[in-house]
Structures are given as C-alpha cells and as structure tokens.
Design a protein around this motif. Structure first.
Motif, short mmCIF file in Angstrom:
data_model
loop_
_atom_site.label_atom_id
_atom_site.label_comp_id
_atom_site.label_asym_id
_atom_site.label_seq_id
_atom_site.Cartn_x
_atom_site.Cartn_y
_atom_site.Cartn_z
N ARG A 36 0.84 -1.26 0.20
CA ARG A 36 0.09 -0.30 -0.04
C ARG A 36 0.57 1.50 0.05
N PRO A 37 0.71 1.92 -0.83
CA PRO A 37 0.80 3.46 -0.94
C PRO A 37 1.49 4.23 0.66
N SER A 40 6.14 6.15 3.64
CA SER A 40 7.71 5.45 3.62
C SER A 40 7.52 4.43 1.99
N THR A 41 6.80 5.11 1.17
CA THR A 41 6.91 3.80 0.05
C THR A 41 6.68 5.20 -1.48
N ARG A 42 7.44 4.20 -2.75
CA ARG A 42 7.28 5.07 -3.63
C ARG A 42 6.77 4.01 -5.18
N THR A 43 6.31 5.05 -6.04
CA THR A 43 5.98 3.93 -7.41
C THR A 43 7.56 4.46 -8.00
N VAL A 52 5.15 -0.37 -9.89
CA VAL A 52 5.46 -0.96 -8.88
C VAL A 52 5.91 -0.31 -7.37
N LEU A 53 4.93 -0.56 -6.85
CA LEU A 53 5.45 0.34 -5.18
C LEU A 53 6.83 -0.08 -4.59
N VAL A 54 7.81 -0.04 -4.17
CA VAL A 54 8.10 -0.61 -3.43
C VAL A 54 8.75 0.54 -1.65
N THR A 55 9.28 0.06 -1.12
CA THR A 55 9.95 1.18 0.07
C THR A 55 11.03 2.10 -0.57
N THR A 56 10.64 3.41 0.24
CA THR A 56 11.57 4.49 0.53
C THR A 56 12.64 3.91 0.33
N GLN A 57 12.90 3.43 1.55
CA GLN A 57 14.83 3.29 2.11
C GLN A 57 15.23 2.05 1.30
N PRO A 58 16.24 2.17 1.45
CA PRO A 58 16.38 0.40 0.74
C PRO A 58 17.54 -0.58 1.20
N THR A 59 16.99 -2.12 1.76
CA THR A 59 17.84 -2.57 2.60
C THR A 59 19.40 -2.84 2.21
N LEU A 60 19.72 -2.59 0.79
CA LEU A 60 21.03 -3.25 0.19
C LEU A 60 21.13 -1.88 -0.60
#
Length: 163
Positions: A36-37, A40-43, A52-60
C-alpha cells in the motif's frame, strides 16, 4: 536591447564555465516491495513500464557490496554475482526470510531494472542477478559495482514534495 545582448551572452558563458563537468553518479539499491502507498513508499516503473510500489529506504546499497563478478546461468545468459559485506549479509538474510515468495526491487541509477523473486532465504551473502538484456549490460553493472565500493555515497536529499 542590442546593448544587452553581449551582456546576456557573457553572463551565459560565465555561468557555463563556472560549473565543471562531473562524472555521472551511479547507484545500486535493493528495496522490498510494498502493498500500500504510504509516506515510506514510492512508485517506480519496471522495465516493461508497469508501476511497482517499493519502500523508500533501500535495505542494501552499493556501500554493502564487497565484490561483483560476471557469471552465467544454466541457459547461458549473462548474470552478475554479488557478494555482500558481513553486515549486509545479515540484512540480506533477514530481508529474504521476510520476503520469501515475493519479489525484491533492484534499482540501478534510479531505475527499477530487476525484480528477482525470493525462492529461499539467502544466508551466505551471495546473490546472482539475472535478466540482463545483454552481456554488455551485465559487464557494465559489474564494473560500476566494483567502482562504487570506492565512492562515498551522498546522503539522499529530502524534499518537501512527492518524489
């Protein structure tokens, strides 16, 4: 008006000469997908143009890459094997346990390039990225990842609006 043209031209030349060209900055990030938007997400658009909806902060990020090398998979297509640092390997293991059966977003230079599906948790810190359009594309990523290990990463700029 005719008198102002030389002044405007000189101002334009001075502005162009004042900023030296910079080398392109490359980036490599791995993000979890989001359902869900939220704040802390961006498209991002995948390679086929689908949102595609992804988290704003990368894990790696590229800081987490210990080494990258060319590889090939069973069908002979180009692949990139990435070895992450010990700390990043722990985050990768946690991420792949949490996201098993789902895809992860591999973002290169700000563009969503790959959506590998997590088949099983990755506990050894090694992943093989597949789905490159050509051998040259895989070689470019290997070179960039190995070069990026040596480049300090600039903190992401926060803006008041939507990304």
């Amino acid at each position: 008006m005719k008198r102002s043209i030389p002044f405007l031209f000189a101002t334009l030349l001075a502005a162009c000469a004042g900023a030296p060209p910079t080398a392109p900055q490359h980036s490599f990030d791995v993000h979890a997908l989001a359902e869900r938007p939220s704040a802390s997400t961006r498209t991002l658009a995948d390679p086929q143009g689908k949102a595609v909806l992804v988290t704003t902060q990368p894990t790696l990020t590229q800081r987490d890459v210990q080494q990258a090398e060319l590889a090939s998979v069973a069908d002979g297509k180009p692949a990139v094997r990435v070895q992450f640092t010990p700390d990043a390997s722990q985050r990768l293991a946690r991420l792949t346990r949490e996201e098993q059966g789902k895809a992860l977003a591999v973002v290169i230079d700000g563009q969503l390039r790959l959506l590998p599906r997590v088949e099983r948790p990755v506990t050894d810190g090694r992943v093989t990225l597949q789905g490159f359009a050509s051998q040259a594309e895989a070689e470019t990523l290997v070179r960039q990842l190995n070069e990026l290990r040596q480049v300090p990463v600039q903190p992401e700029q926060k803006s008041g609006g939507q990304p």
